[in-house]
Enzyme design. Structure first.
Site, short mmCIF file in Angstrom:
data_model
loop_
_atom_site.label_atom_id
_atom_site.label_comp_id
_atom_site.label_asym_id
_atom_site.label_seq_id
_atom_site.Cartn_x
_atom_site.Cartn_y
_atom_site.Cartn_z
N ARG A 159 -28.35 0.71 23.35
CA ARG A 159 -26.80 1.35 23.21
C ARG A 159 -26.33 1.42 21.74
NH1 ARG A 159 -26.32 -2.76 27.97
NH2 ARG A 159 -27.31 -3.92 26.32
N ARG A 166 -29.85 -9.60 14.35
CA ARG A 166 -29.80 -10.83 14.10
C ARG A 166 -30.50 -10.96 12.86
NH1 ARG A 166 -26.33 -10.98 17.05
NH2 ARG A 166 -26.28 -12.13 19.11
N GLU A 188 -26.62 -18.34 9.36
CA GLU A 188 -25.07 -18.11 9.28
C GLU A 188 -24.34 -19.65 9.31
OE1 GLU A 188 -24.29 -15.18 11.94
OE2 GLU A 188 -25.86 -13.93 11.13
N HIS A 198 -20.97 -11.40 9.60
CA HIS A 198 -21.19 -11.26 11.23
C HIS A 198 -19.87 -10.70 11.73
CE1 HIS A 198 -23.97 -12.52 14.85
NE2 HIS A 198 -23.36 -11.46 15.14
N ILE A 199 -19.39 -9.58 11.41
CA ILE A 199 -18.36 -9.21 12.08
C ILE A 199 -18.48 -7.79 12.67
CG2 ILE A 199 -16.67 -10.06 10.16
CD1 ILE A 199 -16.47 -6.94 8.98
C1 GLV Z 1 -23.02 -10.24 18.33
O1 GLV Z 1 -23.78 -10.42 17.44
C2 GLV Z 1 -23.25 -10.12 19.48
O2 GLV Z 1 -24.51 -10.27 19.96
O3 GLV Z 1 -22.55 -9.71 20.21
C1 GLV Z 2 -28.03 -4.13 22.72
O1 GLV Z 2 -28.33 -4.87 23.06
C2 GLV Z 2 -27.22 -2.94 22.42
O2 GLV Z 2 -26.40 -2.70 23.13
O3 GLV Z 2 -27.77 -2.01 21.85
#
Ligand code: GLV
Ligand code: GLV
Length: 318
Positions: free
Chosen positions: A157, A236, A265, A284-285
């Protein structure tokens, strides 16, 4: 008796109101820091559910000590912090927050492409350090996005949304890796990882962290990248071998990196990454817009409500 949810950090209130309106009690950690493993363990023993953060380690020992839990709603799209196999064996449902953070995270990745590719860190530190003495025709040069090739590692996504933005706003060519070809309206082509590394001007990582993606990008992979390429990671930190990245940046195997995630982190101040001018780092924002965090709060609450009713979650990780 009212059902009780432990919420490990103080999330935006929208989801809390929803829980309240369903007669669900909750205990929110109002402090500015995560609960320790033992603190969460202690709280979980008389709770029915948890809203957890990506920084909470929900491992086998934790789950086996709390088999009474009905649902754990992770306030993240990623769920590498949770031992899914054990949760499954214990019939504890696991939720996450896909979709609602797609736009915010794709925007963060695009921002990092520009920040790293245009050398915002070096340029900004020249301003802050008093090294900005005059305007220079060759100062702080970076690369344009327009017409370049973007390689997306993992066209899910978020990767798809970034690709759409890059193709429409900057006329970038898109190549990608994925487990299967993905339909798209902008001519994105599936390639092997090696092809992606050697053909991309910008590379952005959008894969989940698991055994097959840990340190996916190491020394061998950096050697295949173009010297003017820019690597962005909003997924990640562990997907990149960080020592190899430091080496690649120092040896100028790539032009720059933009990171929203690191290993570990928070990144310690002693990290060599912080000494390099060609790496732009955020704490990580990726999903940190008011809009996304509000929706994440609501989706976590909906997952909890469904799980406590013994129903499938709105967004369940299986
Ligand atoms: C952020 O890193 C998430 O996985 O939502
Ligand atoms: C992940 O996991 C996404 O939403 O691309």
């Amino acid at each position: 008796m009212k059902k009780k949810v432990i919420i490990t950090r103080n999330i935006l209130p929208d989801g809390l109101s929803l829980l309240e309106s369903h007669g669900i009690a909750f205990d929110v950690n109002l402090s500015e820091k995560p609960l320790s493993y033992e603190e969460l363990m202690e709280k979980a023993c008389n709770a029915d559910a948890i809203i957890s953060m990506l920084s909470d380690n929900i491992d086998q020992r934790f789950l086996e000590s709390n088999p009474h839990l009905k649902v754990i709603a992770n306030y993240a799209v990623g769920f590498n912090n949770i031992d899914l196999m054990t949760a499954r064996a214990l019939n504890i449902r696991i939720g996450n927050t896909p979709d609602v953070l797609t736009e915010a995270t794709a925007e963060t990745a695009l921002g990092l492409m520009i920040a790293a590719g245009r050398n915002f860190k070096g340029a900004n530190s020249a301003v802050n350090d008093g090294r900005w003495k005059n305007w220079g025709p060759k100062d702080h040069l970076g690369f344009a996005l327009r017409g370049k090739t973007l390689g997306v590692i993992g066209l899910g996504r978020i990767g798809m949304r970034l690709a759409e933005m890059a193709a429409s706003a900057f006329k970038m060519q898109i190549i990608y890796t994925a487990n299967s070809t993905k339909e798209n309206t902008f001519g994105a082509k599936i390639v092997s990882l090696d092809e992606l590394l050697s053909q991309s001007d910008y590379i952005s990582i959008h894969a989940p962290l698991n055994a097959s993606t840990k340190h996916l990008i190491g020394k061998d992979q950096f050697q295949k990248m173009r010297p003017h390429s820019v690597l962005v990671n909003t997924a990640r930190g562990e997907i990149i071998d960080q020592d190899a990245l430091i080496w690649a940046l120092k040896e100028k195997l790539i032009f720059a990196a933009g990171l929203d995630v690191t290993e570990p982190e928070p990144l310690p101040l002693s990290s060599e990454l912080l000494k390099l001018e060609n790496v732009f780092i955020l704490p990580h924002i990726g999903s940190a817009t008011f809009e996304a965090r509000r929706e994440m709060s609501i989706l976590c609450a909906k997952n909890i409500i469904a799980g406590l009713n013994g129903e499938n979650l709105i967004s369940e990780v299986k």
